[in-house]
Design an enzyme around this catalytic site. Sequence first.
Site, PDB file in Angstrom:
ATOM      1  N   HIS A  90       0.829  -1.203   0.000  1.00  0.00           N
ATOM      2  CA  HIS A  90       0.000   0.000   0.000  1.00  0.00           C
ATOM      3  C   HIS A  90       0.871   1.262   0.000  1.00  0.00           C
ATOM      4  O   HIS A  90       0.531   2.279   0.609  1.00  0.00           O
ATOM      5  CB  HIS A  90      -0.942  -0.006   1.210  1.00  0.00           C
ATOM      6  N   ARG A  99       1.839   2.780   3.397  1.00  0.00           N
ATOM      7  CA  ARG A  99       0.845   3.624   4.078  1.00  0.00           C
ATOM      8  C   ARG A  99       0.062   2.878   5.142  1.00  0.00           C
ATOM      9  O   ARG A  99      -0.735   3.471   5.845  1.00  0.00           O
ATOM     10  CB  ARG A  99      -0.147   4.186   3.052  1.00  0.00           C
ATOM     11  N   GLY A 109       6.347   2.073  -4.412  1.00  0.00           N
ATOM     12  CA  GLY A 109       7.716   2.574  -4.467  1.00  0.00           C
ATOM     13  C   GLY A 109       8.225   2.941  -5.845  1.00  0.00           C
ATOM     14  O   GLY A 109       9.355   3.417  -5.966  1.00  0.00           O
ATOM     15  N   ARG A 115       9.302   4.967  -8.705  1.00  0.00           N
ATOM     16  CA  ARG A 115       9.549   6.390  -8.969  1.00  0.00           C
ATOM     17  C   ARG A 115      10.384   6.604 -10.228  1.00  0.00           C
ATOM     18  O   ARG A 115      10.509   7.724 -10.696  1.00  0.00           O
ATOM     19  CB  ARG A 115      10.318   7.040  -7.792  1.00  0.00           C
ATOM     20  N   ARG A 143       1.783   7.412  -6.064  1.00  0.00           N
ATOM     21  CA  ARG A 143       2.187   8.809  -5.847  1.00  0.00           C
ATOM     22  C   ARG A 143       2.820   9.441  -7.088  1.00  0.00           C
ATOM     23  O   ARG A 143       2.593  10.624  -7.365  1.00  0.00           O
ATOM     24  CB  ARG A 143       3.166   8.892  -4.674  1.00  0.00           C
TER      25      ARG A 143
HETATM   26  C1  LIG Z   1      -3.115   9.467  -1.450  1.00  0.00           C
HETATM   27  C2  LIG Z   1      -3.278   8.007  -1.662  1.00  0.00           C
HETATM   28  C3  LIG Z   1      -4.549   7.441  -1.616  1.00  0.00           C
HETATM   29  C4  LIG Z   1      -4.696   6.070  -1.819  1.00  0.00           C
HETATM   30  N1  LIG Z   1      -5.965   5.526  -1.829  1.00  0.00           N
HETATM   31  C5  LIG Z   1      -6.107   4.207  -2.080  1.00  0.00           C
HETATM   32  C6  LIG Z   1      -7.398   3.635  -2.194  1.00  0.00           C
HETATM   33  O1  LIG Z   1      -8.416   4.321  -2.061  1.00  0.00           O
HETATM   34  N2  LIG Z   1      -7.481   2.298  -2.424  1.00  0.00           N
HETATM   35  C7  LIG Z   1      -6.371   1.514  -2.570  1.00  0.00           C
HETATM   36  O2  LIG Z   1      -6.480   0.313  -2.791  1.00  0.00           O
HETATM   37  N3  LIG Z   1      -5.135   2.044  -2.495  1.00  0.00           N
HETATM   38  C8  LIG Z   1      -4.987   3.355  -2.260  1.00  0.00           C
HETATM   39  N4  LIG Z   1      -3.732   3.898  -2.202  1.00  0.00           N
HETATM   40  C9  LIG Z   1      -2.563   3.033  -2.408  1.00  0.00           C
HETATM   41  C10 LIG Z   1      -2.183   3.005  -3.889  1.00  0.00           C
HETATM   42  O3  LIG Z   1      -3.156   2.322  -4.633  1.00  0.00           O
HETATM   43  C11 LIG Z   1      -0.852   2.277  -4.090  1.00  0.00           C
HETATM   44  O4  LIG Z   1      -0.909   1.019  -3.490  1.00  0.00           O
HETATM   45  C12 LIG Z   1       0.347   3.035  -3.547  1.00  0.00           C
HETATM   46  O5  LIG Z   1       0.218   4.417  -3.760  1.00  0.00           O
HETATM   47  C13 LIG Z   1       1.590   2.507  -4.229  1.00  0.00           C
HETATM   48  O6  LIG Z   1       2.730   3.106  -3.743  1.00  0.00           O
HETATM   49  P1  LIG Z   1       3.448   4.342  -4.472  1.00  0.00           P
HETATM   50  O7  LIG Z   1       2.652   5.540  -4.111  1.00  0.00           O
HETATM   51  O8  LIG Z   1       4.796   4.315  -3.878  1.00  0.00           O
HETATM   52  O9  LIG Z   1       3.427   4.056  -5.968  1.00  0.00           O
HETATM   53  C14 LIG Z   1      -3.555   5.259  -2.029  1.00  0.00           C
HETATM   54  C15 LIG Z   1      -2.308   5.841  -2.092  1.00  0.00           C
HETATM   55  C16 LIG Z   1      -2.156   7.199  -1.933  1.00  0.00           C
HETATM   56  C17 LIG Z   1      -0.775   7.786  -2.036  1.00  0.00           C
END
Ligand SMILES: Cc1cc2nc3c(=O)[nH]c(=O)nc-3n(C[C@H](O)[C@H](O)[C@H](O)COP(=O)(O)O)c2cc1C
Length: 399
Positions: A282, A285, A315, A317, A337
């Site tokens: 995730h 997060r 991850g 980027r 992101r």
């Molecule tokens: C601001 C934000 C909101 C997100 N909301 C969701 C969501 O509603 N459902 C979900 O499955 N993943 C959610 N994610 C996780 C993303 O789908 C994804 O797994 C994650 O951003 C991947 O990591 P990265 O940002 O390093 O690419 C969210 C991520 C971010 C940054």
Amino acid sequence: MSALDRCYNINDLRLAARRRLPRGVFEFVDRGSEDEVALRNNRAGFERIKLRHRALVDVSGRSLATTLFGKPASMPMAIAPTGAAGLCWHEGELELAKAAAAAKIPFTLATSAMTSMEKIAKEAGGRLWFQLYVWKQRELSYQLIERAHRNGFEALIITVDTIVPPNREYNPRNGFMLPFHATPRFVADVAMHPRWTAGVLMKYFTTIGLPRYENFPEPFRRPVTSDASVRDVMRQETLCWDDIRIFRDKWPGVLMLKGINRPDDAVKAIEYGVDGLIVSNHGGRNMDSAVASIDALPDIAEAVGERATVILDSGVRRGSDIVKALALGAKAVLTGRATLYGTAVGGQAGAEKAIGVVRNEMDKTMAYTGCRGVEEVTTDIFFGDREANRLRGRVMEPV
Ligand SMILES: Cc1cc2nc3c(=O)[nH]c(=O)nc-3n(C[C@H](O)[C@H](O)[C@H](O)COP(=O)(O)O)c2cc1C
């Protein structure tokens, strides 16, 4: 020169997004959970992997194109579901979906997005996937996926790693709470970001009023300021394999699980008829002690083999990250992101910039490593057998 023109990589876009967004919104997008160990490890995992270039191969005709679930994609990448694009830019989900369609890669719409699936399907086009947070009242989820199917979404992604709300301590510290309320801290934050206030907040106010969770089933389709019970119904603590069986029966299209970290879960998912496994923590997060997705990937890919499509998320980027993920057995990656930062800086143009940057980097990495197509990317590109073996977990036993 526009802000976008001054961005040459994803980190430039990140810094530009930081200048543009209120701190509460930026940190909600950018940060991890607790001590942010998982967030850092996602990057460290990629950075640890060293490649060796191959000399004297004619790579002039190389291509990044691939197929995902039997349909073409211009590169092995899709947009991850994030409920935040609509906060980064007015109707940000639509902008991001249009950028994905223009780039010929799939876009995933999140359950908690602020743009309706009907609007996305009508105005963005392209390949659309829908992400589901399973509602406590299962019937609501069934209605939601029925709606997604009616609107032509080809794939359903069920997120299985958000069992309980994560500890993101900076959100309350910033006065940034879901559901939104105007804490003095957040109001001051917004006041210091007039560009965002005028370009995002006021545009909602003067058109639809307060943004709503447009994909929540009625009667929960309420503004983002509604009380916590709106989100509480999404609690996932009871989600289990029996649910997956039911979703498989009900969903006629491609079914993926997002948030797989273990080979045994992956194998079990295949037994339940799942088509795609998204190896993800995730984006760092949720559980802060989670293994980096790139480290979890090789064992999962090996256990799955050709029986399902493995996708790496968390991850990414740089374009070289995609090449590394492919070499370790992924068919594609998701970006969360990276493409959100782009959306925050320039809407559709910003998202296109982010995709373009990563595509260009991937193309160069393919050329350096002598790979003319994605099928030529294997562990052979890693530095030495020992490195390939270490990545595959063979010599990672405690000493
Ligand atoms: C601001 C934000 C909101 C997100 N909301 C969701 C969501 O509603 N459902 C979900 O499955 N993943 C959610 N994610 C996780 C993303 O789908 C994804 O797994 C994650 O951003 C991947 O990591 P990265 O940002 O390093 O690419 C969210 C991520 C971010 C940054």
